[in-house]
Design a protein around this motif. Structure first.
Motif, mmCIF file in Angstrom:
data_model
loop_
_atom_site.group_PDB
_atom_site.id
_atom_site.type_symbol
_atom_site.label_atom_id
_atom_site.label_comp_id
_atom_site.label_asym_id
_atom_site.label_seq_id
_atom_site.Cartn_x
_atom_site.Cartn_y
_atom_site.Cartn_z
ATOM 1 N N SER A 62 0.849 -1.208 0.000
ATOM 2 C CA SER A 62 0.000 0.000 0.000
ATOM 3 C C SER A 62 0.875 1.246 0.000
ATOM 4 C CB SER A 62 -0.931 0.044 1.229
ATOM 5 O OG SER A 62 -0.213 0.402 2.387
ATOM 6 N N GLY A 63 0.228 2.370 -0.291
ATOM 7 C CA GLY A 63 0.919 3.652 -0.215
ATOM 8 C C GLY A 63 1.228 4.018 1.233
ATOM 9 N N THR A 64 0.359 3.621 2.131
ATOM 10 C CA THR A 64 0.598 3.888 3.550
ATOM 11 C C THR A 64 1.855 3.160 4.016
ATOM 12 O OG1 THR A 64 -1.795 4.052 3.843
ATOM 13 C CG2 THR A 64 -0.467 3.807 5.839
ATOM 14 N N THR A 88 -4.615 16.980 3.154
ATOM 15 C CA THR A 88 -4.148 15.769 2.475
ATOM 16 C C THR A 88 -5.029 14.618 2.933
ATOM 17 O OG1 THR A 88 -2.241 14.281 2.125
ATOM 18 C CG2 THR A 88 -2.445 15.278 4.311
ATOM 19 N N PHE A 89 -4.850 13.461 2.288
ATOM 20 C CA PHE A 89 -5.483 12.258 2.824
ATOM 21 C C PHE A 89 -4.781 11.913 4.138
ATOM 22 C CE2 PHE A 89 -5.898 7.548 2.998
ATOM 23 C CZ PHE A 89 -7.256 7.534 3.234
ATOM 24 N N ALA A 91 -3.522 9.529 5.545
ATOM 25 C CA ALA A 91 -2.363 8.628 5.606
ATOM 26 C C ALA A 91 -1.030 9.380 5.698
ATOM 27 C CB ALA A 91 -2.348 7.703 4.385
ATOM 28 N N VAL A 134 3.214 16.821 -0.131
ATOM 29 C CA VAL A 134 2.234 15.950 -0.801
ATOM 30 C C VAL A 134 1.877 16.562 -2.158
ATOM 31 C CG1 VAL A 134 -0.036 14.856 -0.611
ATOM 32 C CG2 VAL A 134 1.288 15.347 1.471
ATOM 33 N N ASP A 160 5.300 12.590 -0.943
ATOM 34 C CA ASP A 160 4.090 11.771 -1.002
ATOM 35 C C ASP A 160 3.513 11.963 -2.405
ATOM 36 O OD1 ASP A 160 1.577 10.647 -0.945
ATOM 37 O OD2 ASP A 160 1.139 11.254 1.115
ATOM 38 N N ALA A 162 1.490 9.808 -3.890
ATOM 39 C CA ALA A 162 0.401 8.826 -4.000
ATOM 40 C C ALA A 162 -0.608 9.195 -5.081
ATOM 41 C CB ALA A 162 -0.308 8.688 -2.656
ATOM 42 N N GLN A 163 -0.753 10.510 -5.362
ATOM 43 C CA GLN A 163 -1.762 10.952 -6.337
ATOM 44 C C GLN A 163 -1.122 11.480 -7.614
ATOM 45 O OE1 GLN A 163 -4.454 13.745 -4.493
ATOM 46 N NE2 GLN A 163 -4.907 12.397 -2.766
ATOM 47 N N SER A 184 0.984 5.323 -4.190
ATOM 48 C CA SER A 184 -0.114 4.403 -3.898
ATOM 49 C C SER A 184 -0.642 3.871 -5.223
ATOM 50 C CB SER A 184 -1.248 5.138 -3.176
ATOM 51 O OG SER A 184 -2.437 4.358 -3.207
ATOM 52 N N LYS A 189 -6.490 5.223 -8.257
ATOM 53 C CA LYS A 189 -5.375 6.128 -8.549
ATOM 54 C C LYS A 189 -5.072 6.151 -10.053
ATOM 55 C CE LYS A 189 -4.065 7.482 -4.370
ATOM 56 N NZ LYS A 189 -5.205 7.255 -3.483
HETATM 57 C C1 LIG Z 1 -1.916 11.705 -0.551
HETATM 58 C C2 LIG Z 1 -2.032 10.258 -0.160
HETATM 59 N N1 LIG Z 1 -1.108 9.717 0.646
HETATM 60 C C3 LIG Z 1 -1.148 8.432 1.009
HETATM 61 C C4 LIG Z 1 -2.154 7.596 0.580
HETATM 62 C C5 LIG Z 1 -2.196 6.198 1.082
HETATM 63 O O1 LIG Z 1 -2.161 5.238 0.094
HETATM 64 P P1 LIG Z 1 -2.876 3.813 0.277
HETATM 65 O O2 LIG Z 1 -4.353 4.048 0.279
HETATM 66 O O3 LIG Z 1 -2.404 3.023 -0.883
HETATM 67 O O4 LIG Z 1 -2.391 3.257 1.578
HETATM 68 C C6 LIG Z 1 -3.120 8.095 -0.302
HETATM 69 C C7 LIG Z 1 -4.154 7.241 -0.899
HETATM 70 O O5 LIG Z 1 -5.176 6.947 -0.569
HETATM 71 C C8 LIG Z 1 -3.079 9.471 -0.663
HETATM 72 O O6 LIG Z 1 -4.005 9.997 -1.456
#
Ligand SMILES: Cc1ncc(COP(=O)(O)O)c(C=O)c1O
Length: 378
Positions: A62-64, A88-89, A91, A134, A160, A162-163, A184, A189
């Motif tokens: 996962s991205g986390t 941000t999200f 995570a 991010v 980060d 992820a997006q 992520s 995505k």
């Molecule tokens: C900015 C951001 N960081 C981290 C994550 C975490 O990724 P994941 O959902 O794959 O754990 C996400 C995705 O949802 C994200 O949008």
């Protein structure tokens, strides 16, 4: 609420467009029974590193997990502070705490919605170890000033991303700018797996070696545990799907950029604020976000016309009940708080037809005409 005519996202449309390739890739994994890591994941790691302009890519679950391991590899731990953003999200902030450190938040730039470099130095203390910008919505953060501040203070930079698969900062791919970067591959995505997935990219061989060990129980070889690690390995199915989809990513990104440009033009003379591609950015429009004073009214008006929308994100992390003990409050980050009240994401995915784009824009125009939504003053 009426039925959805234009969904916010349509994963089935993409699968239909590449079904034979995906089915063959999944079958290869079934035939080989290499369900965890294996050759499909290794091949994807090579391809994705090349795509990001890095020597190393470590595929994860996962991205986390990517954020967690990047922070650990960077030496972030108990007593350290990491500077990131509240808009941000969750995570991005949660992972700092996974590593045992304290998230220290700074406000965003209201035009780009990303970390304001001018706010960073005021947040740096003797305990600061890293900066975690991010690339929100697929738009790269203004990285040069961040790298300069990091160098001057001896800090690690973890992107980060992820997006932001495929986004570029002054022509350089995101993922290759900081010391480490995190992606992520969550299904929605820009590059999405058919389940969970993530990756760390870096040009630093030693950091890559540590992330690689940490994802697999800290082993350097079987049953030799040099580090206290985790089970964060990518599955074979996900590696095989991502390998196929990576070959289409540039074309999908171009489609996203074209649709964003169509929206920009169709909504140019209307009283809503369209997103701004910053001068340094090759934006990949993971999310296409309008700013509207009466955001909730606009969302309802669009829903009534069959247009599904999203809100990324309605509550900044510092105002989430779970993070009350970070000791921020309403007013701590006024730009993030204003953005959270005003952003509205329109449907945008590569398979969205021209007719659908026109229909969404027409629905926005009708809502503006009916409700006289005022434009935002920054
Ligand atoms: C900015 C951001 N960081 C981290 C994550 C975490 O990724 P994941 O959902 O794959 O754990 C996400 C995705 O949802 C994200 O949008």
């Amino acid at each position: 609420m009426s039925n959805v005519k234009i969904p916010y996202l349509d994963l089935k449309a993409q699968y239909r467009s590449i079904k034979p390739e995906i089915d063959a890739a999944l079958e290869r994994v079934l035939d080989s029974c290499q369900f965890v890591l294996g050759p499909e994941v290794a091949a994807f790691e090579q391809d994705f590193a090349k795509y990001c302009g890095t020597s190393e890519c470590i595929a994860l679950n996962s991205g986390t997990s990517a954020l967690h391991l990047a922070l650990l590899a960077a030496g972030v731990g108990r007593g350290d502070e990491v500077v990131t953003v509240p808009f941000t999200f969750v995570a991005s902030v949660a992972a700092v705490e996974y590593a045992g450190a304290k998230p220290v938040l700074v406000d965003i730039d209201p035009r780009s919605f990303t970390m304001d470099p001018a706010a960073i130095e005021g947040a740096i203390t003797s305990r600061t170890k890293a900066i975690l910008p991010v690339h929100l919505y697929g738009q790269p953060v203004d990285m040069d000033p961040i790298m300069e501040i990091a160098r001057r203070h001896g800090l690690v930079v973890i992107e980060d991303a992820a997006q932001a698969h495929g986004a570029k900062y002054k022509g350089k791919p995101v993922g290759s700018i900081g010391d480490l970067a995190c992606f992520s591959f969550y299904p929605g995505k820009n590059l999405g797996a058919y389940g969970e997935g993530g990756a760390v990219t870096t040009n630093n061989l030693e950091l890559a070696r540590i992330v690689r060990m940490l994802r697999d129980w800290g082993q350097d070889r079987k049953y030799h545990h040099l580090l206290r690690g985790f089970n964060y390995r990518m599955e074979g199915f996900q590696g095989s799907v991502l390998g196929v989809k990576l070959r289409h990513l540039e074309q999908w990104t171009e489609a996203r950029r074209r649709i964003a440009e169509q929206y920009n033009q169709l909504l140019a003379n209307c009283d809503v604020q369209t997103p701004e591609q910053m001068p340094w950015a090759h934006h990949v429009y993971h999310v296409y976000t309008l700013r509207i004073e009466d955001r909730d009214g606009m969302q309802s008006a669009l829903a009534e016309q069959g247009v599904q929308t999203g809100i990324h994100y309605p509550i900044p992390v510092h105002l989430q009940p779970a993070y009350a003990d970070l000791s921020y409050r309403t007013g701590s980050f006024p730009r993030a708080e204003a953005a959270a009240k005003q952003v509205l994401s329109l449907p945008l995915y590569p398979e969205l037809s021209d007719e659908a784009v026109t229909e969404v824009a027409a629905a926005v125009l009708r809502a503006v005409a009916n409700r006289a939504q005022p434009v935002i003053s920054r």
